[in-house]
Design a protein around this motif. Structure first.
Motif, PDB file in Angstrom:
ATOM      1  N   TYR A 203       0.811  -1.231   0.000  1.00  0.00           N
ATOM      2  CA  TYR A 203       0.000   0.000   0.000  1.00  0.00           C
ATOM      3  C   TYR A 203       0.841   1.276   0.000  1.00  0.00           C
ATOM      4  CZ  TYR A 203      -3.653  -3.278   1.386  1.00  0.00           C
ATOM      5  OH  TYR A 203      -4.529  -4.328   1.429  1.00  0.00           O
ATOM      6  N   GLY A 204       2.148   1.146   0.106  1.00  0.00           N
ATOM      7  CA  GLY A 204       2.990   2.344   0.195  1.00  0.00           C
ATOM      8  C   GLY A 204       2.751   3.087   1.498  1.00  0.00           C
ATOM      9  N   LEU A 205       2.554   2.327   2.577  1.00  0.00           N
ATOM     10  CA  LEU A 205       2.255   2.942   3.876  1.00  0.00           C
ATOM     11  C   LEU A 205       3.406   3.834   4.353  1.00  0.00           C
ATOM     12  CD1 LEU A 205       0.151   2.755   6.313  1.00  0.00           C
ATOM     13  CD2 LEU A 205       1.725   1.077   7.298  1.00  0.00           C
ATOM     14  N   GLY A 206       3.087   5.074   4.701  1.00  0.00           N
ATOM     15  CA  GLY A 206       4.076   5.967   5.309  1.00  0.00           C
ATOM     16  C   GLY A 206       4.056   5.794   6.814  1.00  0.00           C
ATOM     17  N   THR A 207       5.124   6.235   7.498  1.00  0.00           N
ATOM     18  CA  THR A 207       5.146   6.090   8.959  1.00  0.00           C
ATOM     19  C   THR A 207       5.757   7.315   9.624  1.00  0.00           C
ATOM     20  OG1 THR A 207       7.319   5.016   8.949  1.00  0.00           O
ATOM     21  CG2 THR A 207       5.387   3.562   8.862  1.00  0.00           C
ATOM     22  N   THR A 208       5.133   7.747  10.686  1.00  0.00           N
ATOM     23  CA  THR A 208       5.657   8.840  11.511  1.00  0.00           C
ATOM     24  C   THR A 208       5.923   8.200  12.873  1.00  0.00           C
ATOM     25  OG1 THR A 208       3.446   9.489  12.301  1.00  0.00           O
ATOM     26  CG2 THR A 208       4.187  10.506  10.267  1.00  0.00           C
ATOM     27  N   ILE A 209       7.137   7.766  13.111  1.00  0.00           N
ATOM     28  CA  ILE A 209       7.360   6.886  14.274  1.00  0.00           C
ATOM     29  C   ILE A 209       7.513   7.654  15.583  1.00  0.00           C
ATOM     30  CG2 ILE A 209       8.361   5.052  12.841  1.00  0.00           C
ATOM     31  CD1 ILE A 209      11.038   5.966  14.453  1.00  0.00           C
ATOM     32  N   TRP A 210       7.048   7.034  16.683  1.00  0.00           N
ATOM     33  CA  TRP A 210       7.091   7.714  17.989  1.00  0.00           C
ATOM     34  C   TRP A 210       8.022   7.027  18.984  1.00  0.00           C
ATOM     35  CZ3 TRP A 210       4.936   5.041  22.280  1.00  0.00           C
ATOM     36  CH2 TRP A 210       3.929   4.089  22.021  1.00  0.00           C
ATOM     37  N   SER A 211       8.392   7.822  19.985  1.00  0.00           N
ATOM     38  CA  SER A 211       9.288   7.378  21.069  1.00  0.00           C
ATOM     39  C   SER A 211      10.573   6.724  20.565  1.00  0.00           C
ATOM     40  CB  SER A 211       8.568   6.432  22.036  1.00  0.00           C
ATOM     41  OG  SER A 211       7.681   7.152  22.858  1.00  0.00           O
ATOM     42  N   PRO A 212      11.351   7.464  19.745  1.00  0.00           N
ATOM     43  CA  PRO A 212      12.621   6.906  19.266  1.00  0.00           C
ATOM     44  C   PRO A 212      13.606   6.626  20.408  1.00  0.00           C
ATOM     45  CG  PRO A 212      12.482   9.259  18.787  1.00  0.00           C
ATOM     46  CD  PRO A 212      11.114   8.833  19.243  1.00  0.00           C
ATOM     47  N   LEU A 213      13.389   7.296  21.559  1.00  0.00           N
ATOM     48  CA  LEU A 213      14.268   7.057  22.721  1.00  0.00           C
ATOM     49  C   LEU A 213      13.560   6.218  23.781  1.00  0.00           C
ATOM     50  CD1 LEU A 213      15.814  10.654  23.073  1.00  0.00           C
ATOM     51  CD2 LEU A 213      16.860   8.616  22.044  1.00  0.00           C
ATOM     52  N   ALA A 214      12.459   5.576  23.408  1.00  0.00           N
ATOM     53  CA  ALA A 214      11.665   4.796  24.375  1.00  0.00           C
ATOM     54  C   ALA A 214      11.398   5.623  25.630  1.00  0.00           C
ATOM     55  CB  ALA A 214      12.357   3.467  24.705  1.00  0.00           C
ATOM     56  N   SER A 215      10.883   6.835  25.388  1.00  0.00           N
ATOM     57  CA  SER A 215      10.523   7.767  26.472  1.00  0.00           C
ATOM     58  C   SER A 215      11.739   8.253  27.266  1.00  0.00           C
ATOM     59  CB  SER A 215       9.494   7.138  27.422  1.00  0.00           C
ATOM     60  OG  SER A 215       8.191   7.492  27.006  1.00  0.00           O
ATOM     61  N   GLY A 216      12.912   8.121  26.717  1.00  0.00           N
ATOM     62  CA  GLY A 216      14.137   8.586  27.397  1.00  0.00           C
ATOM     63  C   GLY A 216      15.001   7.434  27.869  1.00  0.00           C
TER      64      GLY A 216
END
Ligand code: NDP
Length: 322
Positions: A203-216
């Motif tokens: 589907y060509g899904l885009g992603t805006t990923i969260w918590s790259p630092l796992a909340s710190g």
């Protein structure tokens, strides 16, 4: 700053973006938010993430004020909101979830709080087991058709639910989702890499990923206890402290974080730069949403862009083994 297409759409989002969960209204006031946005915009960041549920709508108010006073042209940045959790402390049944009614009203409310005429991105913050996906797709399609939303997406839906949304939209000639907002970082990889695997190509899904630092957690700052003023120390976030640090799961994760310390040292980079740069190596990531409670954290995290080339195949293998 580099820019990536948001999935198969034409929208160019900056590789790093900036969000407001926990921070805005709790740790960051409008004045500091304005400084942070100035820093972000100067660095080329063009996407700011928010949700009706963050600080019960107050986070959007802080963001709206800060963006307004910076006076940048509306066509130079993107803002989002998310619908599902509601913005009232004790929400009534019509004030939460993904019904046509709540999706529509929450969109209007978010635009007012953010002081914008349209949302660039609008996410279903979780799946709603009590509303048919067809109703949600229709509601989102209508908002797109009305020009109130440009791209709609999901957050933490299962691959099966996302597939159902796409297939319903295609078979009824409606606007399909463009993006998912999932958690993705060195400690939380499974859903992004495995469950969603086929959706990127199909589907060509885009992603805006969260918590790259796992909340710190991935900064390593919790390895010797819980620092004062940190997210896990905040009142109202005891559940996070438990899952991040105190539970067996948390302890297990901390052990793995401690094994990352010598890798960052060897590369002569900070732990936060290592963790954020690693996310950028995945081509299925459209943008990594940063979080920061202090300007210095944001400034440090922006340096992650420079260290991406250091994370070569050998380093990646080492990280995989941990
Ligand atoms: P991170 O995992 O990067 O955590 C950010 C927090 O880590 C900061 O607020 C700060 O917390 C700490 N931190 C950041 N940088 C440093 C540093 N250099 N040194 C020390 N501590 C640091 O991201 P978030 O969890 O904030 O997520 C980013 C965004 O993603 C959110 O703002 C939100 O927009 C979105 N999001 C979406 C979700 C969804 O369900 N769709 C869920 C969660 C987030 P402190 O100083 O308080 O310790």
């Amino acid at each position: 700053m580099h820019y990536r297409n948001l999935g198969r759409s034409g929208l160019k989002v900056s590789e790093l973006s900036f969000g407001s969960w926990v921070t805005f209204n709790k740790q960051v006031d409008a004045q500091l938010a304005e400084k942070m946005f100035g820093t972000c915009l100067d660095a080329g960041i063009n996407f700011f993430d928010n949700a009706e549920g963050y600080e019960r709508g107050q986070s959007e108010i802080v963001m709206g004020k800060a963006l307004k006073s910076l006076g940048r042209s509306r066509d130079s940045y993107c803002v989002s909101s998310k619908v599902f959790f509601g913005s009232n402390e004790n929400p009534l049944p019509t004030q939460i979830g993904l019904s046509k009614k709540h999706i529509t009203e929450a969109c209007h409310q978010a635009m007012e709080r953010l002081q914008v005429d349209y949302l660039d991105m609008y996410f279903c913050h979780r799946a709603d087991k009590e509303t048919p996906i067809s109703e949600t797709v229709w509601a989102m399609h209508n908002l797109v058709a009305q020009g109130k939303v440009l791209y709609w997406g999901t957050s933490e839906w299962t691959a099966e639910e996302i597939t159902e949304a796409y297939e319903f939209a295609f078979s009824n000639n409606l606007t399909p989702p463009t993006m998912e907002q999932p958690q993705y970082n060195l400690l939380d990889r499974d859903r992004f890499e495995n469950e969603y695997g086929p959706l990127y190509e199909e589907y060509g899904l885009g992603t805006t990923i969260w918590s790259p630092l796992a909340s710190g957690a991935l900064t390593g700052k919790y390895l010797d206890g819980i620092p004062e003023g940190s997210r896990a120390s905040l009142s109202g976030y005891e559940w996070l402290k438990k899952s991040m640090v105190e539970s067996d799961r948390g302890q297990n994760r901390m052990k793995r974080v401690s094994k990352l310390v010598p890798i960052a040292k060897k590369l002569e980079i900070s732990m936060s730069n290592l963790a954020i740069a690693w996310c950028l190596l995945n081509k299925n990531v459209s943008t990594v949403i940063l979080g920061a409670s202090k300007l210095e954290q944001l400034e440090e995290n922006l340096k992650s862009l420079e260290v991406v080339p250091l994370i070569n195949d050998a380093v990646q293998k080492e990280l995989d083994s941990i």
